[in-house]
Design a protein around this motif. Structure first.
Motif, mmCIF file in Angstrom:
data_model
loop_
_atom_site.group_PDB
_atom_site.id
_atom_site.type_symbol
_atom_site.label_atom_id
_atom_site.label_comp_id
_atom_site.label_asym_id
_atom_site.label_seq_id
_atom_site.Cartn_x
_atom_site.Cartn_y
_atom_site.Cartn_z
ATOM 1 N N GLU A 260 -2.359 -0.607 8.305
ATOM 2 C CA GLU A 260 -3.540 -1.456 8.164
ATOM 3 C C GLU A 260 -4.810 -0.614 8.077
ATOM 4 O OE1 GLU A 260 -3.231 -4.091 11.528
ATOM 5 O OE2 GLU A 260 -2.062 -5.551 10.380
ATOM 6 N N LEU A 261 -4.648 0.680 7.850
ATOM 7 C CA LEU A 261 -5.771 1.600 7.882
ATOM 8 C C LEU A 261 -6.603 1.589 6.609
ATOM 9 C CD1 LEU A 261 -5.491 3.302 10.549
ATOM 10 C CD2 LEU A 261 -5.562 5.306 9.103
ATOM 11 N N HIS A 262 -5.965 1.351 5.459
ATOM 12 C CA HIS A 262 -6.703 1.526 4.208
ATOM 13 C C HIS A 262 -6.083 0.676 3.096
ATOM 14 C CE1 HIS A 262 -3.651 4.342 2.496
ATOM 15 N NE2 HIS A 262 -3.487 4.671 3.756
ATOM 16 N N PRO A 263 -6.833 0.413 2.021
ATOM 17 C CA PRO A 263 -6.376 -0.525 0.990
ATOM 18 C C PRO A 263 -5.193 -0.033 0.178
ATOM 19 C CG PRO A 263 -8.444 0.522 0.321
ATOM 20 C CD PRO A 263 -8.214 0.877 1.761
ATOM 21 N N GLY A 264 -4.999 1.284 0.082
ATOM 22 C CA GLY A 264 -3.883 1.802 -0.698
ATOM 23 C C GLY A 264 -2.530 1.453 -0.122
ATOM 24 N N SER A 265 -2.458 1.305 1.189
ATOM 25 C CA SER A 265 -1.175 1.015 1.843
ATOM 26 C C SER A 265 -1.034 -0.438 2.271
ATOM 27 C CB SER A 265 -1.013 1.911 3.088
ATOM 28 O OG SER A 265 -1.948 1.540 4.096
ATOM 29 N N TYR A 266 -2.139 -1.161 2.312
ATOM 30 C CA TYR A 266 -2.164 -2.469 2.972
ATOM 31 C C TYR A 266 -1.199 -3.470 2.344
ATOM 32 C CZ TYR A 266 -4.194 -6.422 5.507
ATOM 33 O OH TYR A 266 -4.386 -7.501 6.332
ATOM 34 N N SER A 267 -1.046 -3.447 1.030
ATOM 35 C CA SER A 267 -0.217 -4.455 0.357
ATOM 36 C C SER A 267 1.267 -4.135 0.397
ATOM 37 C CB SER A 267 -0.654 -4.593 -1.103
ATOM 38 O OG SER A 267 -0.442 -3.364 -1.796
ATOM 39 N N ASN A 268 1.638 -2.925 0.814
ATOM 40 C CA ASN A 268 3.040 -2.515 0.715
ATOM 41 C C ASN A 268 3.979 -3.353 1.575
ATOM 42 O OD1 ASN A 268 2.934 -0.552 -1.237
ATOM 43 N ND2 ASN A 268 2.674 1.151 0.183
ATOM 44 N N LYS A 269 3.491 -3.829 2.706
ATOM 45 C CA LYS A 269 4.362 -4.635 3.564
ATOM 46 C C LYS A 269 4.760 -5.927 2.857
ATOM 47 C CE LYS A 269 4.827 -6.044 8.392
ATOM 48 N NZ LYS A 269 4.154 -6.139 9.712
ATOM 49 N N GLU A 270 3.800 -6.535 2.134
ATOM 50 C CA GLU A 270 4.109 -7.746 1.371
ATOM 51 C C GLU A 270 4.993 -7.420 0.170
ATOM 52 O OE1 GLU A 270 2.015 -11.096 -1.492
ATOM 53 O OE2 GLU A 270 0.854 -9.385 -0.772
ATOM 54 N N LEU A 271 4.670 -6.363 -0.564
ATOM 55 C CA LEU A 271 5.469 -6.006 -1.741
ATOM 56 C C LEU A 271 6.916 -5.710 -1.352
ATOM 57 C CD1 LEU A 271 2.970 -3.719 -3.708
ATOM 58 C CD2 LEU A 271 3.690 -6.055 -4.299
ATOM 59 N N ALA A 272 7.093 -5.117 -0.169
ATOM 60 C CA ALA A 272 8.457 -4.816 0.283
ATOM 61 C C ALA A 272 9.300 -6.088 0.412
ATOM 62 C CB ALA A 272 8.413 -4.075 1.620
ATOM 63 N N GLN A 273 8.665 -7.205 0.753
ATOM 64 C CA GLN A 273 9.434 -8.456 0.893
ATOM 65 C C GLN A 273 9.967 -8.919 -0.465
ATOM 66 O OE1 GLN A 273 9.838 -8.821 4.137
ATOM 67 N NE2 GLN A 273 8.307 -7.184 4.207
ATOM 68 N N PHE A 274 9.197 -8.696 -1.525
ATOM 69 C CA PHE A 274 9.658 -9.056 -2.866
ATOM 70 C C PHE A 274 10.751 -8.098 -3.348
ATOM 71 C CE2 PHE A 274 5.630 -11.229 -2.529
ATOM 72 C CZ PHE A 274 5.850 -12.414 -3.198
ATOM 73 N N VAL A 275 10.613 -6.819 -2.983
ATOM 74 C CA VAL A 275 11.685 -5.863 -3.289
ATOM 75 C C VAL A 275 12.975 -6.309 -2.615
ATOM 76 C CG1 VAL A 275 12.524 -3.506 -2.915
ATOM 77 C CG2 VAL A 275 10.161 -3.890 -3.649
ATOM 78 N N LYS A 276 12.875 -6.693 -1.349
ATOM 79 C CA LYS A 276 14.056 -7.120 -0.603
ATOM 80 C C LYS A 276 14.676 -8.382 -1.212
ATOM 81 C CE LYS A 276 13.225 -7.037 3.918
ATOM 82 N NZ LYS A 276 12.381 -7.128 5.145
ATOM 83 N N GLY B 158 22.847 -6.692 -2.871
ATOM 84 C CA GLY B 158 22.693 -5.608 -1.909
ATOM 85 C C GLY B 158 22.154 -6.113 -0.590
ATOM 86 N N THR B 159 22.097 -5.218 0.386
ATOM 87 C CA THR B 159 21.553 -5.544 1.701
ATOM 88 C C THR B 159 20.367 -4.625 1.992
ATOM 89 O OG1 THR B 159 23.685 -6.319 2.562
ATOM 90 C CG2 THR B 159 22.034 -5.622 4.186
ATOM 91 N N PRO B 160 19.138 -5.160 2.009
ATOM 92 C CA PRO B 160 17.970 -4.313 2.254
ATOM 93 C C PRO B 160 17.740 -4.062 3.737
ATOM 94 C CG PRO B 160 17.272 -6.564 1.809
ATOM 95 C CD PRO B 160 18.767 -6.539 1.670
ATOM 96 N N VAL B 161 17.276 -2.854 4.041
ATOM 97 C CA VAL B 161 16.912 -2.475 5.406
ATOM 98 C C VAL B 161 15.545 -1.791 5.321
ATOM 99 C CG1 VAL B 161 17.507 -1.102 7.429
ATOM 100 C CG2 VAL B 161 19.326 -2.162 6.064
#
Length: 552
Positions: A47-63, A71-74
């Motif tokens: 949550e420190l900066h805008p470059g990383s902030y969206s990755n948690k949400e994008l990871a859900q779409f990857v999963k 597959g099984t995402p971890v």
């Protein structure tokens, strides 16, 4: 060589697999889930900066894509250092964080049992750290670059991005703008989440990931906030499951031929000088050597066909609109090796797109510069090489000679800039900022931007064994090797010395006699380690020189 990695089948098999099976079941995975390919979804999130902030949400779409494809995402995370926040003292940790992130992923994968990886970098050091980890582990791996933020348009219709705030610092010091104007720049610089909309290290590396064929086409420049980015995330998750079935691995993609293509791409876009550190480090992880001489050879044979802020008016939004990475690959088609493999299972030729804006992306026959945006200099001041981004200089002269003013740290330089006179023609030599001597090879982009904001960016030169940002413009020479801490020649420069910068002959020379140099070396006192404790102490004692990638 002893086998160090295991896949999920080995992890879960037989009676001894009951231990890890129990752990997975405790967090919600079923027996059926554990029979599918286990895929690590690894994001540089904070949550420190805008470059990383969206990755948690994008990871859900990857999963979601991984689940849909069988597959099984971890999911797990790495650290995500931001160079904008790390400026000054914090910058000691930025380059070392590259080694930490690569090791984090290696440790997690090595201690578990993964069949494949989806890597979501943020900006600055995380993209190359993840590339290094991918090459080191060599299990099926695909990337999803987060993409740039959208730009704010000011009252004049100009796009405002992160590099503008650094130049505003110099402008307000010279009272060229008001306090309200400065506040407006500060508030509007980062208009959305995403990687800063300039061709800094974050976007240079994100684009290189796509140019290397390690992500799906068009992923690097699609803005983070676009719905299309979420669809790309799903497709990325689906594709990794197919890659596991095909047994398509990073070292089949990260070949010498493909890194040659990456160098040409870097030079064509006038990208970040930090990549000159990162590509040799990546090559070493992939099992081969990449020298500065090879980089310079390819730079000399590759025109610079695109320039972006702060080197021109164009931003990453303009790059996206003009066709992005694929458009550059299309322009470079006569120069690149087209048969290199990508994560799609096809060759890099499939990534080519048409140029949609010939102002933002020029042709090989009408480039900004006849050679690449980065030049390698050598000479008695940098026997093993130094790096300059010529695409960030307005009308660079073939040769210039200036008078040295020496500083033994960034802090000394900043004090001088803020409180003392700097004249056109000065050559500011900043040493003991190398990988070992800094430690961490700090980025001197704030001093460089201050000089630009003060109107001195092209008339005053900076030379350092530290580094500069991809967002730096002006006469800035970094990566001087050997560094001062290991008794490189930059350590013996005196105030008042004449220094020659010869871009035509690619020379960087201290204009004193060999006898005078020998005498100064004889009188040079030994230098104490800058740090003795913690990770920085370990790093300082063991890090290599910049011309070899500053690897531990």
């Amino acid at each position: 060589m002893k086998k160090m990695l295991r896949d999920s089948q080995e992890l879960f098999e037989g009676i001894k697999g009951a231990y890890p099976r129990a752990m997975f079941k405790s967090v919600g995975y079923t027996k059926e889930d554990l029979r599918k390919p286990i895929i690590g979804v690894v994001s540089a999130w904070s949550e420190l900066h805008p470059g990383s902030y969206s990755n948690k949400e994008l990871a859900q779409f990857v999963k979601a894509g991984i689940w849909a494809a069988g597959g099984t995402p971890v999911e797990f995370h790495t650290i995500a250092v931001c160079d904008a926040i790390a400026q000054g003292l914090g910058m000691h940790y930025s380059l070392p964080s590259r080694e930490v992130m690569a090791a984090e992923i290696e440790v997690m994968v090595g201690s578990g049992g993964f069949d494949g990886l989806v890597l979501l970098p943020s900006c600055d050091k995380s993209p190359v750290a993840m590339l290094m980890a991918a090459a080191r582990l060599n299990i099926p791996t695909i990337f999803l670059p987060p993409g740039p933020m959208l730009s704010h348009f000011d009252e004049n219709g100009e796009q405002r991005i992160m590099s503008d705030i650094k130049e505003a610092m110099g402008a307000i010091k010279k009272q060229l703008i008001t306090d309200d104007q400065f506040e407006a720049v500060e508030s509007d610089t980062c208009a959305t989440v995403g990687v800063c909309g300039m061709m800094g290290t974050g976007n240079t590396m994100g684009c290189l990931i796509e140019a290397l064929g390690m992500s799906l086409p068009e992923t690097a420049t699609t803005p983070t906030v676009y719905a299309e980015k979420r669809r790309q995330a799903k497709k990325t998750g689906e594709r990794i499951v197919e890659m596991i079935r095909e047994n398509l691995r990073p070292r089949q993609i990260l070949t010498p031929a493909n890194l040659d293509n990456a160098i040409r791409f870097l030079m064509a876009i006038g990208g970040s000088t930090n990549v000159i550190l990162h590509l040799p480090a990546l090559a070493r992880e992939a099992g081969f050597e990449l020298s500065l001489d090879r980089i310079d050879e390819l730079s000399g044979a590759t025109p610079c066909v695109a320039k972006f802020k702060p080197s021109s008016k164009f931003t990453l939004w303009d790059f996206f609109q003009a066709g992005g990475v694929g458009a550059i690959l299309g322009v470079l088609a006569p120069l690149i090796q087209k048969d290199v493999l990508t994560v799609t299972g096809e060759t890099i030729s499939a990534y080519s797109r048409k140029v949609r804006n010939s102002d933002a992306i020029r042709s090989l026959n009408d480039p900004y510069h006849p050679q690449g945006g980065i030049v390698i200099l050598k000479g008695n001041l940098a026997p093993d090489g130094a790096v300059i981004k010529v695409s960030g200089i307005k009308n660079p002269p073939n040769r210039k000679v200036g008078t040295a003013k020496t500083f033994d740290s960034e802090e000394d330089l900043m004090d001088h800039i803020m409180n003392k006179e700097i004249k056109p023609g000065d050559v500011l030599v900043i040493r003991y900022e190398g990988p070992a001597g800094g430690p961490g090879m700090r980025e001197l982009s704030i001093p460089a931007a201050l000089l630009t904001g003060m109107g001195l960016g092209d008339s005053v030169s900076m030379i350092t064994d530290g580094r500069f940002s991809g967002a730096t413009k002006g006469f800035c020479i970094g990566h001087v090797t050997p560094e001062a801490h290991v008794r490189g020649p930059i350590a013996i420069v005196h105030d008042g010395d004449s220094i020659e910068i010869n871009l035509e002959q690619k020379q960087l020379n201290l204009l004193i006699s060999p006898e005078e140099m020998a005498e100064r070396f004889a009188k040079l006192p030994p230098r104490k380690p800058p740090v003795n404790t913690g990770f920085l102490g370990l790093y300082s004692r063991n890090v290599g020189q910049a011309n070899h990638g500053a690897l531990l």
